[in-house]
Design an enzyme around this catalytic site. Structure first.
Site, mmCIF file in Angstrom:
data_model
loop_
_atom_site.group_PDB
_atom_site.id
_atom_site.type_symbol
_atom_site.label_atom_id
_atom_site.label_comp_id
_atom_site.label_asym_id
_atom_site.label_seq_id
_atom_site.Cartn_x
_atom_site.Cartn_y
_atom_site.Cartn_z
ATOM 1 N N GLU A 9 -1.021 11.034 3.069
ATOM 2 C CA GLU A 9 -0.381 10.546 1.094
ATOM 3 C C GLU A 9 -0.355 11.758 0.330
ATOM 4 O O GLU A 9 0.421 12.228 -0.676
ATOM 5 C CB GLU A 9 0.046 9.143 1.168
ATOM 6 C CG GLU A 9 0.357 8.524 2.451
ATOM 7 C CD GLU A 9 -0.663 7.826 3.383
ATOM 8 O OE1 GLU A 9 -1.180 8.637 3.499
ATOM 9 O OE2 GLU A 9 0.108 6.683 3.238
ATOM 10 N N ASP A 82 -1.272 7.281 6.368
ATOM 11 C CA ASP A 82 -2.048 5.463 6.419
ATOM 12 C C ASP A 82 -2.086 5.018 7.855
ATOM 13 O O ASP A 82 -0.612 4.920 8.167
ATOM 14 C CB ASP A 82 -1.698 4.430 5.091
ATOM 15 C CG ASP A 82 -2.843 5.213 3.711
ATOM 16 O OD1 ASP A 82 -3.663 5.931 3.927
ATOM 17 O OD2 ASP A 82 -2.304 4.464 2.891
ATOM 18 N N ASP A 84 -0.673 1.410 8.009
ATOM 19 C CA ASP A 84 -0.450 0.204 8.794
ATOM 20 C C ASP A 84 1.261 -0.043 8.169
ATOM 21 O O ASP A 84 1.579 1.647 8.949
ATOM 22 C CB ASP A 84 -0.777 -0.805 7.773
ATOM 23 C CG ASP A 84 -0.748 0.453 6.427
ATOM 24 O OD1 ASP A 84 0.165 1.270 5.663
ATOM 25 O OD2 ASP A 84 -0.716 -0.890 4.401
ATOM 26 N N GLU A 86 3.911 0.772 6.214
ATOM 27 C CA GLU A 86 3.835 1.600 4.694
ATOM 28 C C GLU A 86 3.645 2.523 5.389
ATOM 29 O O GLU A 86 4.443 3.772 5.470
ATOM 30 C CB GLU A 86 3.022 0.978 4.181
ATOM 31 C CG GLU A 86 4.201 1.240 2.725
ATOM 32 C CD GLU A 86 5.072 0.817 2.246
ATOM 33 O OE1 GLU A 86 5.881 0.636 1.488
ATOM 34 O OE2 GLU A 86 5.355 -0.772 3.125
ATOM 35 N N TYR A 284 -10.615 1.414 5.401
ATOM 36 C CA TYR A 284 -9.485 1.783 5.080
ATOM 37 C C TYR A 284 -9.316 -0.268 4.600
ATOM 38 O O TYR A 284 -9.827 -0.911 5.295
ATOM 39 C CB TYR A 284 -8.226 1.531 6.120
ATOM 40 C CG TYR A 284 -7.227 1.323 5.710
ATOM 41 C CD1 TYR A 284 -6.114 3.093 4.463
ATOM 42 C CD2 TYR A 284 -5.779 0.418 6.316
ATOM 43 C CE1 TYR A 284 -5.030 2.426 4.084
ATOM 44 C CE2 TYR A 284 -4.541 0.680 5.620
ATOM 45 C CZ TYR A 284 -3.887 1.692 4.567
ATOM 46 O OH TYR A 284 -2.958 1.891 3.620
ATOM 47 N N ARG A 286 -6.633 -1.892 3.182
ATOM 48 C CA ARG A 286 -5.431 -3.254 3.300
ATOM 49 C C ARG A 286 -5.616 -3.658 4.941
ATOM 50 O O ARG A 286 -5.790 -2.930 5.298
ATOM 51 C CB ARG A 286 -4.668 -2.052 3.188
ATOM 52 C CG ARG A 286 -3.907 -1.888 1.186
ATOM 53 C CD ARG A 286 -2.408 -1.649 1.184
ATOM 54 N NE ARG A 286 -2.250 -0.388 1.743
ATOM 55 C CZ ARG A 286 -2.051 0.790 0.733
ATOM 56 N NH1 ARG A 286 -2.318 1.079 0.286
ATOM 57 N NH2 ARG A 286 -1.954 1.891 1.081
ATOM 58 N N HIS A 329 -6.950 -2.863 12.862
ATOM 59 C CA HIS A 329 -8.364 -1.760 12.106
ATOM 60 C C HIS A 329 -9.318 -2.521 12.168
ATOM 61 O O HIS A 329 -9.376 -4.245 12.139
ATOM 62 C CB HIS A 329 -7.922 -0.277 11.546
ATOM 63 C CG HIS A 329 -7.115 -1.664 10.243
ATOM 64 N ND1 HIS A 329 -7.320 -2.564 9.001
ATOM 65 C CD2 HIS A 329 -5.342 -1.288 10.105
ATOM 66 C CE1 HIS A 329 -6.361 -2.958 8.126
ATOM 67 N NE2 HIS A 329 -4.917 -1.768 8.908
#
Length: 731
Positions: A9, A82, A84, A86, A284, A286, A329
């Protein structure tokens, strides 16, 4: 030419990963989402099974063209967004927009950006997980449907330009309801009685009466009995105790602790954490998992033993308690347990990194061992009284506390005396040095700060790690909630001091109600919340919102079709919108405060087109008058007297230099006007109270500051050299 194209990203992430891959890989950034739902009512085809119509953002056209060209020339394309939902959705959008084959495009995920993690991920590629993508699509589409149908309704029934959101409206409701609890709260008085006592040996110590009398007369009566009483140790109990460390950080606990310890906002915390992650320093950011990998457990053990010794290490595993914890995670932790400091980090980055490092390391350290002492003391007087109790605590082994101790909430009471008590035995006589009965007041519920609101949302199962920061940012941008600090007010309280056999009464004062970076609802936020609660109780019901989150989780696990979930929600919701549009009255939050003594007309407070206002006269009265509420005033709490004062503005303060001085309130706050010039009033001076003498002082001070501001004036050229906050500048 590199054989493989790997897409992430952000450029920072790309730069970090490129260090760990050989010359066969080219790493490029998509710069976040490359496409989204367009604005307008054609974004979702409701009739066609809620099919979303995604478009590439204009600002991403160049990025997409570059990635397409690179993808054509590459032997294979790898997606490393990432881990997740999203991130999974971004990978899927890349597959669609770049014309890649979903079945053959390699998707890799990793918890941390380290050489080992990246190389392991390359060895275990998978395909894009459409269950995770669909869960994200369901959230995006549902939130768009709710916002798109509710927002126009709010424009018609409340005020143009408003908007509503599924999670955001629930967050505002929490703040509105807490504010009402505070408004309705009636403080109860009680007396806290403490005694300073002295044994035959050791230092004086403090003990507290077990009972808390509610009335002044009762507190006085207790002190009168103690005037001639004897004090004796009734019991001494010593118990071993322990304290265990807090688990490593999740997204929400990091946001809470960074707020308490470092004073960071939720958005600031996530921005800095993102930078630390992308540069390879932490895992990570989140996550709602408390899990630490086996590698991390071993690395933390080695670091603890090396720095503190084997006695300080205790291996621990933690289980996530939050409802609907979804991600597999790890908790947030450093990627290198031996590095407490990272050279080259900015100050705020280092502070947040060190907080994460300490919390993760402390979670694997031994319990702190304590010895808790409780001394019960009899008051031997003419009438029986409750015992006095002294509590003390001695740390016999510091354990994890050598490194880190979790902060307490600012509204939590901690009235224990953490310290060493003198060596006393049952039956020992004690000498009373003094006894103090202090009037105290019960406290209302605390207002939320950003971190406390995140904690509450998580407890209710509303939102997920990726949604907390955007939610809190959105409700402030929409001006439904404001984050601010407020000065307290002085409050008197009574004290009774017994010393040398005499009781002395004393009236003192304290500052109460000080608020630092707390969330307050605006009148607009209250009005929108009341409207939604009245007409759409389901949409902003706490348990309903949490159950929607659970359904997203079920979709992510492949056990529910996302279109089916949307169908169940949308049918009844759409009907409710149509019914409300046709039947609901326009909402203004109107409230009648009483009658104007001068005219006999009703005094009303309500929401107007440009904000909250007071009004004398009914809506059909041709001579009705209006006055805007001041910044610190609210529709719900405004009194008749305060409303009438607003109509005294602009106020004639007096005359100075043969010109009138007026005080008024404008869109930027209270001000003075003199000879067509304007002077802001400071916080402690209101337009209704400012005297002519104070006004003249302000006018002269501003003139002096303006004169000192001009260093040189090139009049004909229209150029000035001025002294500013940061030094001289040209205008």
């Amino acid at each position: 030419m590199p054989k493989h194209l790997l897409i992430v990203e952000s450029p920072a992430k790309a730069k970090t990963i490129e260090k760990y891959l050989g010359k066969d890989y080219r790493v490029e950034a998509s710069m976040g989402h490359i496409r989204d739902l367009p604005k307008g009512n054609n974004a979702i085809d409701v009739a066609n099974n809620f099919a979303p119509k995604y478009v590439v953002s204009k600002e991403k056209n160049d990025v997409v063209k570059k990635l397409r060209d690179l993808a054509k020339d590459a032997e294979s394309v790898w997606l490393a967004t990432d881990e997740d939902r999203e991130g999974e959705a971004i990978s899927w959008h890349l597959v669609e927009v770049l014309g890649l084959d979903l079945a053959s495009t390699r998707r890799i995920v990793f918890h941390e950006i380290t050489k080992n993690a990246i190389q392991q991920a390359i060895q275990k590629p998978r395909t894009v997980d459409m269950n995770l993508v669909n869960a994200q699509q369901a959230r995006r589409v549902l939130d768009r449907l709710v916002g798109f149908e509710l927002s126009p309704l709010l424009w018609k029934k409340l005020k143009p330009g408003l908007s509503a959101g599924r999670v955001q409206s629930v967050a505002v409701r929490l703040i509105v309801e807490r504010e009402r609890e505070i408004i309705e709260f009636a403080a109860q008085t009680y007396y806290r009685i403490t005694a300073q006592l002295q044994g035959k040996v050791g230092k004086p110590f403090q003990a507290e009466l077990k009972a808390r009398p509610g009335a002044h007369a009762d507190a006085l009566s207790i002190l009168q009995i103690c005037q001639n009483a004897r004090f004796q140790v009734a019991d001494v109990q010593k118990k071993p105790g322990k304290r265990s460390p807090a688990p490593p950080f999740t997204t929400s606990t990091l946001q809470q602790e960074a707020s308490r310890k470092l004073g960071m906002s939720v958005t600031q915390t996530m921005r800095i954490a993102q930078s630390l992650y992308e540069n390879g320093y932490i895992t990570y950011m989140r996550t709602d998992s408390l899990n630490l990998s086996e590698t991390a457990l071993k690395a933390s053990q080695e670091a603890i033993i090396a720095q503190f010794g084997a006695r300080y290490h205790q291996r621990r595993t933690y289980k996530t308690k939050s409802a609907g914890a979804q991600e597999a995670h790890e908790a947030i932790r450093p990627t290198d347990f031996t590095a407490q400091h990272i050279s080259g980090l900015e100050n705020q980055e280092q502070r947040l990194y060190e907080l994460i490092w300490k919390r993760a390391v402390a979670s694997q350290m031994a319990d702190a061992e304590l010895e808790k002492t409780t001394i019960s003391i009899d008051i031997l007087g003419e009438k029986p009284l409750p015992q006095l109790v002294a509590t003390g605590e001695v740390i016999t082994f510091d354990g994890f506390m050598k490194l880190y101790l979790e902060s307490r909430e600012e509204d939590e009471d901690d009235e224990e005396n953490a310290g060493l008590l003198p060596a006393l035995q049952k039956g020992d006589p004690l000498h009373l040095l003094e006894m103090l009965a202090r009037e105290s007041f019960t406290r209302p519920p605390a207002r939320y700060n950003e971190a406390a609101l995140v904690k509450k949302l998580e407890e209710l199962g509303i939102g997920r790690p990726s949604t907390y920061a955007p939610t809190i940012s959105t409700i402030q941008k929409r001006e439904y909630v404001i984050r601010e600090s407020r000065e307290g007010v002085r409050r008197k309280y009574q004290e009774l001091l017994l010393k040398d056999g005499q009781i002395s009464p004393q009236t003192r004062s304290e500052n109460v109600g000080v608020e630092k970076n707390k969330l307050f609802p605006t009148d607009l936020g209250v009005l929108v919340t009341d409207f939604l609660v009245n007409y759409f109780p389901n949409v902003i019901d706490y348990s309903f919102t949490a159950s929607v989150e659970e359904e997203f989780d079920i979709i992510a696990n492949g056990k529910l079709h996302w279109e089916e979930m949307l169908r169940r929600f949308y049918g009844p919701f759409h009907e409710r919108v149509q019914l409300t549009e046709s039947s609901a009255e326009r909402a203004t939050g109107e409230k009648e405060l009483g009658a104007d003594p001068a005219s006999g007309k009703p005094v009303i407070v309500r929401m107007g087109r440009y904000g909250p206002l007071a009004q004398i006269g009914l809506s059909d009265d041709p001579d009705k008058r209006f006055a805007s509420l001041q910044k610190n005033q609210r529709i719900e709490t405004l009194t008749l007297e305060q409303a009438l004062d607003l109509f005294k503005l602009p106020r004639h303060v007096g005359e100075y230099e043969d010109a009138v001085v007026k005080a008024a309130v404008g869109r930027f706050g209270p001000y003075l006007q003199h000879k067509s010039k304007f002077y802001s009033l400071p916080k402690d001076l209101g337009p209704l109270e400012v005297s002519l003498e104070e006004a003249i002082t302000l006018i002269e001070a501003k003139r002096k500051a303006d004169a000192e501001r001009v260093i040189h004036d090139f009049g004909e050229q229209g150029i000035q050299v001025l002294n500013g906050r940061f030094g001289p500048y040209i205008t």
